[in-house]
Design a protein around this motif. Structure first.
Motif, PDB file in Angstrom:
ATOM      1  N   ASP A 241       0.849  -1.189   0.000  1.00 54.09           N
ATOM      2  CA  ASP A 241       0.000   0.000   0.000  1.00 54.09           C
ATOM      3  C   ASP A 241       0.887   1.243   0.000  1.00 54.09           C
ATOM      4  O   ASP A 241       1.148   1.863   1.035  1.00 54.09           O
ATOM      5  N   TRP A 242       1.366   1.619  -1.176  1.00 56.16           N
ATOM      6  CA  TRP A 242       2.284   2.740  -1.306  1.00 56.16           C
ATOM      7  C   TRP A 242       1.547   4.067  -1.260  1.00 56.16           C
ATOM      8  O   TRP A 242       0.535   4.242  -1.929  1.00 56.16           O
ATOM      9  N   ARG A 243       2.065   4.995  -0.460  1.00 62.66           N
ATOM     10  CA  ARG A 243       1.477   6.332  -0.329  1.00 62.66           C
ATOM     11  C   ARG A 243       2.424   7.362  -0.939  1.00 62.66           C
ATOM     12  O   ARG A 243       3.622   7.341  -0.668  1.00 62.66           O
ATOM     13  N   ASP A 244       1.870   8.230  -1.739  1.00 64.55           N
ATOM     14  CA  ASP A 244       2.651   9.293  -2.373  1.00 64.55           C
ATOM     15  C   ASP A 244       2.845  10.434  -1.376  1.00 64.55           C
ATOM     16  O   ASP A 244       1.878  11.045  -0.926  1.00 64.55           O
ATOM     17  N   LEU A 245       4.104  10.732  -1.033  1.00 65.51           N
ATOM     18  CA  LEU A 245       4.400  11.765  -0.030  1.00 65.51           C
ATOM     19  C   LEU A 245       5.036  13.013  -0.631  1.00 65.51           C
ATOM     20  O   LEU A 245       5.659  13.803   0.090  1.00 65.51           O
ATOM     21  N   GLY A 246       4.877  13.187  -1.916  1.00 63.86           N
ATOM     22  CA  GLY A 246       5.397  14.411  -2.518  1.00 63.86           C
ATOM     23  C   GLY A 246       6.713  14.214  -3.244  1.00 63.86           C
ATOM     24  O   GLY A 246       7.075  13.093  -3.618  1.00 63.86           O
ATOM     25  N   GLU A 247       7.455  15.294  -3.425  1.00 60.53           N
ATOM     26  CA  GLU A 247       8.653  15.278  -4.263  1.00 60.53           C
ATOM     27  C   GLU A 247       9.844  15.918  -3.550  1.00 60.53           C
ATOM     28  O   GLU A 247       9.685  16.755  -2.668  1.00 60.53           O
ATOM     29  N   VAL A 248      11.023  15.487  -3.967  1.00 61.98           N
ATOM     30  CA  VAL A 248      12.256  16.162  -3.576  1.00 61.98           C
ATOM     31  C   VAL A 248      13.033  16.489  -4.850  1.00 61.98           C
ATOM     32  O   VAL A 248      12.891  15.814  -5.867  1.00 61.98           O
ATOM     33  N   GLU A 249      13.837  17.534  -4.771  1.00 64.35           N
ATOM     34  CA  GLU A 249      14.631  17.965  -5.915  1.00 64.35           C
ATOM     35  C   GLU A 249      16.111  17.772  -5.599  1.00 64.35           C
ATOM     36  O   GLU A 249      16.553  17.963  -4.462  1.00 64.35           O
ATOM     37  N   HIS A 250      16.868  17.400  -6.631  1.00 61.40           N
ATOM     38  CA  HIS A 250      18.309  17.235  -6.450  1.00 61.40           C
ATOM     39  C   HIS A 250      19.007  17.619  -7.752  1.00 61.40           C
ATOM     40  O   HIS A 250      18.460  17.405  -8.840  1.00 61.40           O
ATOM     41  N   VAL A 251      20.202  18.178  -7.632  1.00 62.30           N
ATOM     42  CA  VAL A 251      20.959  18.597  -8.809  1.00 62.30           C
ATOM     43  C   VAL A 251      22.287  17.848  -8.847  1.00 62.30           C
ATOM     44  O   VAL A 251      23.080  17.911  -7.895  1.00 62.30           O
ATOM     45  N   PHE A 252      22.505  17.120  -9.922  1.00 59.60           N
ATOM     46  CA  PHE A 252      23.791  16.493 -10.195  1.00 59.60           C
ATOM     47  C   PHE A 252      24.585  17.388 -11.146  1.00 59.60           C
ATOM     48  O   PHE A 252      24.087  18.411 -11.614  1.00 59.60           O
ATOM     49  N   THR A 253      25.804  16.986 -11.449  1.00 65.13           N
ATOM     50  CA  THR A 253      26.640  17.801 -12.329  1.00 65.13           C
ATOM     51  C   THR A 253      26.002  17.979 -13.700  1.00 65.13           C
ATOM     52  O   THR A 253      25.990  19.077 -14.259  1.00 65.13           O
ATOM     53  N   HIS A 254      25.472  16.908 -14.256  1.00 73.38           N
ATOM     54  CA  HIS A 254      25.022  16.940 -15.644  1.00 73.38           C
ATOM     55  C   HIS A 254      23.509  16.967 -15.815  1.00 73.38           C
ATOM     56  O   HIS A 254      23.026  17.078 -16.932  1.00 73.38           O
ATOM     57  N   PHE A 255      22.754  16.828 -14.757  1.00 73.93           N
ATOM     58  CA  PHE A 255      21.296  16.904 -14.869  1.00 73.93           C
ATOM     59  C   PHE A 255      20.690  17.175 -13.507  1.00 73.93           C
ATOM     60  O   PHE A 255      21.320  16.978 -12.469  1.00 73.93           O
ATOM     61  N   SER A 256      19.450  17.667 -13.529  1.00 73.95           N
ATOM     62  CA  SER A 256      18.698  17.845 -12.293  1.00 73.95           C
ATOM     63  C   SER A 256      17.626  16.758 -12.227  1.00 73.95           C
ATOM     64  O   SER A 256      17.256  16.165 -13.251  1.00 73.95           O
ATOM     65  N   LEU A 257      17.121  16.514 -11.035  1.00 73.61           N
ATOM     66  CA  LEU A 257      16.249  15.361 -10.824  1.00 73.61           C
ATOM     67  C   LEU A 257      15.098  15.717  -9.895  1.00 73.61           C
ATOM     68  O   LEU A 257      15.303  16.356  -8.862  1.00 73.61           O
ATOM     69  N   THR A 258      13.899  15.299 -10.271  1.00 73.32           N
ATOM     70  CA  THR A 258      12.745  15.331  -9.379  1.00 73.32           C
ATOM     71  C   THR A 258      12.401  13.895  -9.001  1.00 73.32           C
ATOM     72  O   THR A 258      12.171  13.061  -9.885  1.00 73.32           O
ATOM     73  N   LEU A 259      12.422  13.603  -7.717  1.00 70.72           N
ATOM     74  CA  LEU A 259      12.071  12.268  -7.228  1.00 70.72           C
ATOM     75  C   LEU A 259      10.744  12.338  -6.487  1.00 70.72           C
ATOM     76  O   LEU A 259      10.606  13.085  -5.509  1.00 70.72           O
ATOM     77  N   ARG A 260       9.755  11.588  -6.945  1.00 68.92           N
ATOM     78  CA  ARG A 260       8.548  11.403  -6.150  1.00 68.92           C
ATOM     79  C   ARG A 260       8.869  10.390  -5.060  1.00 68.92           C
ATOM     80  O   ARG A 260       9.574   9.394  -5.300  1.00 68.92           O
ATOM     81  N   VAL A 261       8.392  10.644  -3.874  1.00 73.75           N
ATOM     82  CA  VAL A 261       8.702   9.781  -2.729  1.00 73.75           C
ATOM     83  C   VAL A 261       7.452   8.991  -2.349  1.00 73.75           C
ATOM     84  O   VAL A 261       6.412   9.575  -2.024  1.00 73.75           O
TER      85      VAL A 261
END
Length: 348
Positions: free
Chosen positions: A291-311
């Motif tokens: 029973d997975w619950r969506d708790l929003g997003e976090v943002e992260h920046v790597f050298t060559h790309f940025s990333l949005t992770l849904r948690v």
């Protein structure tokens, strides 16, 4: 100003103003015959690649307390070293660190080669690091050019060729100032000048010991050097991180040995792609049917790309995970620690 005068002024400034760094033998001790430990010089240089001095220093102190010699580091388990590296980023450096340490221990009896040529032959040791260790640890007249030195050279000679195309020209200017006299102190003096005086923004030209010779200052706009080619826009990716809990434990996985964050413990995750993940896709990619619950997003920046992770978070079990107490999650790479904190601090 002649090269001899320029060198004399900068070395005199360094003698009086050298930074007190955990891995450094100061100029007074150096002139008294004290030599820097090649292991500590090498370790610090690897850590300082793409990392600031304040951020790298506690890691350096932790590493040298736990593994005081290169042979101690070489004998350690990969996972322990990778976990200790967590938070420094650019994890390929940690893998190269181990490969180099093991080569020094196995092939050189735990003693670093004392020439640039010998150092370059070690795995994971690039041209810059080999030059830095040769100069600082062995007082070899090597041309040590990092980002700080590039900036000093670009301003000193008002180099118009933008980076990265201008790098060979900047390196050639730096080479013209290398001498047999105090090569280790010279390399560190240039680094210190770039870090503390010839700063990327708001350079302190009024405090610079070689300002009289600076062509960039003479233009009235030294901060515009080095010239830079406009960077391409960083691509953006999307993924899902899964915070799987079992009481006070969190389920982790070991990432593949090669690639981004290779060999590191991490949260289970979907692929990272250009398109966002729908709810159905995110649940289908989860490590277990829970029973997975969506708790929003976090943002992260790597050298060559940025990333949005849904948690997503769920309580339960899954095959193939490594269970870790919540209190031990600080060893995760920062992107996964960020996602874990987001998942564990929200109620479900």
């Amino acid at each position: 100003m002649t090269p001899a005068t320029l060198r004399a002024r900068l070395l005199a400034w360094y003698d009086a103003q050298a930074r007190d760094l955990a891995w450094r033998v100061g100029p007074a001790d150096g002139q008294a015959g004290v030599r820097a430990d090649p292991y500590r010089v090498w370790l610090s240089e690897v850590m300082l690649q793409q990392t600031t001095v304040p951020h790298a220093t506690p890691y350096f102190l932790k590493f040298t307390a736990r593994w005081p010699t290169v042979c101690d580091l070489a004998a350690e388990d990969d996972g322990e070293v990778m976990a200790a590296w967590a938070g420094l980023g650019y994890y390929a450096r940690a893998r190269n660190l181990l490969a180099c340490a093991r080569a020094v221990a196995k092939d050189h009896g735990g003693v670093f080669p004392d020439t640039e040529e010998g150092l370059r032959a070690l795995p994971g040791l690039g041209l810059y690091t080999a030059a830095a260790v040769a100069a600082i640890a062995f007082d070899r007249p090597a041309n040590v050019v990092d980002g700080n030195v590039e900036r000093v050279m670009a301003r000193l000679y008002a180099v118009e060729t933008p980076l990265p195309d201008g790098k060979p020209e900047l390196k050639a200017h730096a080479l013209n100032l290398v001498r047999d006299d105090r090569p280790g102190d010279w390399a560190q003096a240039l680094m210190d000048l770039g870090a503390t005086i010839c700063r990327p923004k708001s350079p302190l030209c009024d405090r610079c010991p070689i300002a009289e010779a600076c062509a960039g200052l003479a233009t009235g706009a030294p901060e515009t050097y080095p010239r830079k080619t406009k960077k391409a826009e960083r691509p953006h990716r999307h993924g899902v991180a899964y915070v799987l809990t079992r009481g006070d434990e969190v389920g982790l996985v070991r990432r593949p040995p090669k690639g981004l964050l290779g060999g590191m413990l991490a949260l289970p995750t979907s692929d990272w792609r250009a398109a966002p993940w729908s709810d159905a896709q995110a649940r289908a990619a989860a490590p277990a049917a829970l029973d997975w619950r969506d708790l929003g997003e976090v943002e992260h920046v790597f050298t060559h790309f940025s990333l949005t992770l849904r948690v997503f978070r769920a309580e339960g079990d899954a095959a193939g995970v490594i269970w870790s107490p919540r209190r031990d999650l600080d060893g995760l790479p920062s992107v996964f620690l960020k996602a874990a904190k987001a998942g564990l601090t929200k109620l479900i």
